[in-house]
Enzyme design. Structure first.
Site, PDB file in Angstrom:
ATOM      1  N   ASP A 104       0.987  -1.130   0.176  1.00 57.19           N
ATOM      2  CA  ASP A 104      -0.138  -0.019   0.097  1.00 57.19           C
ATOM      3  C   ASP A 104       0.864   1.221   0.081  1.00 57.19           C
ATOM      4  O   ASP A 104       1.819   1.246  -0.949  1.00 57.19           O
ATOM      5  CB  ASP A 104      -0.897   0.069   1.092  1.00 57.19           C
ATOM      6  CG  ASP A 104      -1.753   1.242   1.230  1.00 57.19           C
ATOM      7  OD1 ASP A 104      -2.896   1.085   0.507  1.00 57.19           O
ATOM      8  OD2 ASP A 104      -1.743   2.058   1.923  1.00 57.19           O
ATOM      9  N   HIS A 332      -7.086  -6.006  -1.805  1.00 57.51           N
ATOM     10  CA  HIS A 332      -5.961  -5.301  -1.449  1.00 57.51           C
ATOM     11  C   HIS A 332      -5.031  -5.537  -0.479  1.00 57.51           C
ATOM     12  O   HIS A 332      -3.969  -5.214  -0.266  1.00 57.51           O
ATOM     13  CB  HIS A 332      -6.406  -3.787  -1.233  1.00 57.51           C
ATOM     14  CG  HIS A 332      -5.656  -2.855  -0.817  1.00 57.51           C
ATOM     15  ND1 HIS A 332      -4.796  -2.261  -1.579  1.00 57.51           N
ATOM     16  CD2 HIS A 332      -5.344  -1.997   0.598  1.00 57.51           C
ATOM     17  CE1 HIS A 332      -3.991  -1.290  -1.173  1.00 57.51           C
ATOM     18  NE2 HIS A 332      -4.383  -1.166   0.119  1.00 57.51           N
TER      19      HIS A 332
END
Length: 353
Positions: A104, A332
């Site tokens: 991320d 994610h």
């Protein structure tokens, strides 16, 4: 689950307190950098696997998170300072080099660290977000930051929408207020809504999202990661009836407790520096990232989907790219949704150095 055999260490890096979770007493140093809105605990599966394989695995609470220092000015979270914290942790641990891994927002930190300090970071793995040069986020239409990021954000969002990074960066406090008023619901919905467990719209079922035509990528980002005027980011998220199998209540409680203690202001401050990061990295634009590198993404990860152009053009900047892995049925939260695959890929990469 919390591990009693991890070491909890606090060091001074770049003049500030940085908290670390450490697995393994010796061996090559592997530095793990989490993203938003997590902590060093995001790497609990990797700490175990890397430590058991003979590496000294060190997961940082990044500045502004967990038990690390909360810095006063938003500009204190600019990318060059974040790189300096990573360098300082390596030095505080008595080492001169490390492999750096990021997920991320931690991925741009890892890429920038290896790009600008190859003397310290001898290899790099970026997860979710591929190398984006001075643009960091590897956005569609401008994957390597040739245009000022906030201009790219506005074009990407279009009328009536705000790209989530600009929403998070708004210092009026809208995002902070939204998240803080019901932190548990926001974090739970964020983990679920951005995972592969959340259902796709019917028209996207069976579609390879990692190879969408450019115009469809823009539409996907607008639908998934932009905030309509007058709304909050939670409009894009879904609340689960039950937690997905990869996320147990104890792990969720750890993340929420750490964010409740430290608050959201510092994590959100990272997003205020898009243009400043672009400016301070200008001197490196056009220079290759020379160390061995690897990318790991998920086929349902919104950042992997939007960054396909950067991923496909990575060789323009990275001459020693040793793998670009897309994990099927993975959203994610890559290292938590598919820990065994991530561990295997990391260990194979590390053994090849």
């Amino acid at each position: 689950m919390p591990r009693s055999d991890w070491q909890e260490v606090t060091v001074t890096s770049n003049g500030q307190r940085i908290h670390l979770r450490v697995s393994g007493d010796s061996g090559p140093l592997v530095l793990l950098c989490h993203g938003f809105p997590e902590s060093s605990y995001a790497w609990h599966h990797q700490l175990d696997a890397l430590g058991a394989a003979g590496y000294r695995a060190v997961a940082m609470d990044m500045p502004g998170y967990g038990r690390s220092a909360k810095l006063q000015q938003p500009s204190d979270y600019r990318i060059t300072e974040l790189v300096a914290y990573c360098v300082g942790v390596v030095e505080a641990l008595g080492e001169s080099t490390a492999v750096i891994v990021g997920h991320d927002f931690g991925a741009p930190v890892a890429w920038a660290s290896a790009w600008t300090r190859p003397d310290v970071f001898r290899a790099v793995v970026g997860m979710s977000v591929p190398f984006g040069a001075r643009g960091l986020a590897a956005l569609p239409g401008d994957p390597f930051g040739d245009v000022r990021p906030t201009l790219t954000h506005r074009e990407l969002a279009g009328p009536g929408l705000t790209f989530y990074q600009d929403y998070f960066a708004d210092r009026s406090g809208k995002a902070e207020k939204e998240i803080e008023q019901d932190l548990r619901t926001f974090i739970t919905s964020g983990f679920y809504g951005l995972s592969a467990d959340s259902p796709l719209p019917p028209e996207l079922n069976g579609v390879d999202l990692t190879s969408l035509p450019p115009e469809h990528v823009i539409g996907f980002v607008r639908a998934a990661m932009c905030v309509p005027d007058g709304e909050g980011f939670a409009v894009n998220l879904q609340s689960p009836e039950t937690l997905p199998g990869w996320l147990d209540h104890e792990t969720l409680d750890i993340f929420i407790a750490e964010l409740e203690f430290g608050g959201m202001r510092s994590p959100l401050a990272w997003y205020t520096n898009a243009d400043l990061n672009w400016e301070v990295l200008a001197q490196y634009q056009g220079q290759p990232l020379t160390v061995p590198a690897m990318f790991i993404g998920g086929d349902r990860d919104v950042a992997t989907i939007w960054s396909q152009e950067a991923r496909l053009r990575a060789a323009e900047y990275i001459p020693d790219l040793r793998g670009s892995v897309i994990i099927p049925n993975c959203g994610h939260w890559i290292q938590q949704e598919h820990p065994e695959t991530v561990n295997q890929e990391l260990l194979t990469f590390l053994k090849g150095l």
